[in-house]
Design an enzyme around this catalytic site. Structure first.
Site, PDB file in Angstrom:
ATOM      1  N   THR A 162      50.095  43.536  34.989  1.00 47.31           N
ATOM      2  CA  THR A 162      49.992  42.074  34.955  1.00 47.31           C
ATOM      3  C   THR A 162      48.810  41.623  34.118  1.00 47.31           C
ATOM      4  O   THR A 162      48.859  40.563  33.486  1.00 47.31           O
ATOM      5  CB  THR A 162      49.856  41.549  36.400  1.00 47.31           C
ATOM      6  OG1 THR A 162      51.060  41.864  37.094  1.00 47.31           O
ATOM      7  CG2 THR A 162      49.627  40.062  36.456  1.00 47.31           C
TER       8      THR A 162
ATOM      9  N   SER B  58      53.777  48.692  35.896  1.00 46.17           N
ATOM     10  CA  SER B  58      53.454  49.962  36.563  1.00 46.17           C
ATOM     11  C   SER B  58      54.483  50.364  37.615  1.00 46.17           C
ATOM     12  O   SER B  58      54.425  51.476  38.134  1.00 46.17           O
ATOM     13  CB  SER B  58      52.045  49.939  37.162  1.00 46.17           C
ATOM     14  OG  SER B  58      52.012  49.259  38.393  1.00 46.17           O
TER      15      SER B  58
ATOM     16  N   THR C 198      48.928  46.717  39.173  1.00 44.53           N
ATOM     17  CA  THR C 198      48.411  46.921  40.528  1.00 44.53           C
ATOM     18  C   THR C 198      49.429  47.593  41.456  1.00 44.53           C
ATOM     19  O   THR C 198      49.045  48.164  42.470  1.00 44.53           O
ATOM     20  CB  THR C 198      47.991  45.570  41.160  1.00 44.53           C
ATOM     21  OG1 THR C 198      49.137  44.714  41.234  1.00 44.53           O
ATOM     22  CG2 THR C 198      46.885  44.914  40.369  1.00 44.53           C
ATOM     23  N   ASP C 199      50.722  47.538  41.083  1.00 41.61           N
ATOM     24  CA  ASP C 199      51.744  48.040  42.017  1.00 41.61           C
ATOM     25  C   ASP C 199      51.612  49.528  42.333  1.00 41.61           C
ATOM     26  O   ASP C 199      51.867  49.951  43.453  1.00 41.61           O
ATOM     27  CB  ASP C 199      53.148  47.755  41.469  1.00 41.61           C
ATOM     28  CG  ASP C 199      53.484  46.270  41.509  1.00 41.61           C
ATOM     29  OD1 ASP C 199      52.733  45.510  42.152  1.00 41.61           O
ATOM     30  OD2 ASP C 199      54.495  45.873  40.907  1.00 41.61           O
TER      31      ASP C 199
HETATM   32  N1  ASP Z   1      54.253  44.645  38.448  1.00 36.63           N
HETATM   33  C1  ASP Z   1      52.884  44.602  37.971  1.00 36.63           C
HETATM   34  C2  ASP Z   1      52.485  46.016  37.629  1.00 36.63           C
HETATM   35  O1  ASP Z   1      52.198  46.765  38.525  1.00 36.63           O
HETATM   36  C3  ASP Z   1      52.013  44.045  39.008  1.00 36.63           C
HETATM   37  C4  ASP Z   1      50.564  43.967  38.645  1.00 36.63           C
HETATM   38  O2  ASP Z   1      50.065  44.524  37.689  1.00 36.63           O
HETATM   39  O3  ASP Z   1      49.844  43.294  39.403  1.00 36.63           O
HETATM   40  O4  ASP Z   1      52.440  46.372  36.483  1.00 36.63           O
END
Ligand code: ASP
Length: 326
Positions: free
Chosen positions: A17, A60, A93-94
Site C-alpha cells: 500500500t 503482498s 502490511t498483509d
Molecule cells: N494489500 C496490501 C499489501 O499487503 C496492504 C498493505 O500494504 O497495507 O500489499
C-alpha cells in the site's frame, strides 16, 4: 574500514500500500504496488545518503516463497556490503509478519553480529491519499536503519512504533497503527537458518480447527504428501475431535505437526491439557502464518546433511521458547 559519513542506507522496495494508488482503482479502493521506490523516496526529507533497489512491486497478498528467498539473499549480501549502514524494506502490511519472522530466522544473528539494522516498513493508506502515512513511516524506518547505536536486529517500524519483526502481528485491518508485538514473549534464535532454494521450499499447509470441523481435506493433503501441517487451533491450541484423529495418525507416522492458535496472541505449549495429538509440537509465540514459515525453515534446515544434523523438532526448539504447560 568505510567511514560512516560515506555510508548509505539501502532501501529495498517490494510494493504494498505504501506504493499503492487510489487513482489506479476503478472501485472505491486502490491498487497496491504501483509506484517505484525511487518515487517514494523523493517524499523523504533526509540528509542521509540513500541507495535504492526495486526487488518487485506487488500486493503482498501475492508474496511467494521464491520471492522470500530473493529478499533474504539480497539482505544478506547488503549486510555484508561495507557501503551500507543499514537496510530498509518497504513491504505490504498483509504479509509483513511472515517476511519479518523469515528475516529474523535467516539473518537475525548476522545483523546483530554486524551491528546493522534491517527495518521493515509499509503504510495503511495509498501513496496518493491526502493523509498518506507512507512518507512518515519511511522516514522513521530510514532513521532507525541509519542508527548504529543499540546494535543490529530485524525490526518493524510503523506509526511511530518500533517492534521486533519476529514477534509482530498485524492486528487491525484498517487502523494506521496496525501492528502489535507482545514483548512478554520471546524468540530464542541461537543461529541463522539456511534460506530454502527459491523453488524447493517444503510444502506446509495451515489447517484451522472450528465448530463443525471435518477431516476430509486434511486427509487429502496428507495423501498428497504435504511436508508439514500447522494447526491453527482454538484457544490454547486445542483441536476438534473430528480433526484430532487424522492429525494424531499423521504425527505418529513422523509427519511434521506444529500446533498454534487462531487467536494469534499468547503462547502455545508442547502439551495440551486434554492430551490430544501428543506427538505434536507447540508453536510457542508464533501465530499460524508465522509458525508456517518457521516450520518450513526448520524442515528445510533438517534436510541439510551436516555433521551436526538436527531434526526439525530440535531446530524448532531453538526458535521458539516453549513452556511445558499452559
Ligand atoms: N494489500 C496490501 C499489501 O499487503 C496492504 C498493505 O500494504 O497495507 O500489499
Amino acid at each position: 574500514m568505510t567511514n560512516s559519513s560515506s555510508q548509505s542506507v539501502l532501501v529495498i522496495g517490494t510494493g504494498g500500500t505504501i506504493a499503492g494508488l487510489k487513482s489506479q482503482s476503478d472501485g472505491g479502493g486502490y491498487l497496491a504496488g504501483q509506484v517505484s521506490i525511487s518515487t517514494l523516496l523523493a517524499e523523504v526529507d533526509t540528509k542521509l545518503s540513500i541507495k535504492n533497489k526495486q526487488l518487485c512491486n506487488i500486493d503482498s497478498c501475492d508474496l511467494t516463497q521464491g520471492l522470500l528467498s530473493k529478499i533474504g539473499q539480497e539482505v544478506i549480501d547488503s549486510l555484508h556490503d561495507p557501503q551500507f549502514l543499514g537496510i530498509v524494506i518497504t513491504h505490504g502490511t498483509d504479509t509483513m509478519e511472515e517476511t519479518g519472522i523469515f528475516l529474523e530466522l535467516v539473518l537475525g544473528n548476522l545483523s546483530r553480529k554486524l551491528g546493522k539494522k534491517v527495518v521493515l516498513t509499509g503504510a495503511m493508506l495509498p501513496s496518493d491519499d491526502p493523509n498518506a502515512d507512507g512518507p512518515s513511516n519511511l522516514t522513521q524506518a530510514i532513521n532507525l536503519a541509519a542508527d548504529r547505536h543499540g546494535g543490529g536486529g530485524v525490526w518493524l517500524a510503523m506509526a511511530g512504533k518500533v517492534m521486533p519483526a519476529g514477534l509482530v502481528s498485524k492486528v487491525h485491518t484498517s487502523r494506521l497503527d496496525a501492528f502489535e508485538s507482545d514483548e512478554s514473549l520471546c524468540l530464542k534464535v541461537s543461529e541463522d537458518l539456511p534460506i530454502p532454494p527459491e523453488d524447493a521450499w517444503p510444502w506446509v499447509e495451515i489447517v484451522m480447527s472450528h465448530s463443525g470441523a471435518r477431516d476430509d481435506i486434511l486427509r487429502q493433503m496428507i495423501h498428497l504428501g504435504v511436508d508439514g501441517i500447522v494447526l491453527a487451533g482454538t484457544g490454547g491450541g486445542t483441536v476438534h475431535a473430528d480433526l484430532a484423529k487424522a492429525l494424531e495418525q499423521y504425527a505418529a507416522k513422523g509427519g511434521a505437526l506444529l500446533r498454534s492458535s487462531r487467536i494469534g496472541r499468547g503462547t502455545i505449549p508442547n502439551q495440551l491439557a486434554n492430551g490430544r495429538i501428543p506427538n505434536s509440537v507447540g508453536a510457542g509465540p508464533l501465530n499460524p502464518a508465522k509458525a508456517r514459515i518457521a516450520l518450513q525453515l526448520a524442515i528445510n534446515a533438517s534436510r541439510h546433511r551436516t555433521a551436526k544434523s538436527l531434526t526439525w523438532q530440535e531446530i524448532f526448539a531453538r526458535i521458539a521458547f516453549l513452556p511445558n504447560s499452559g
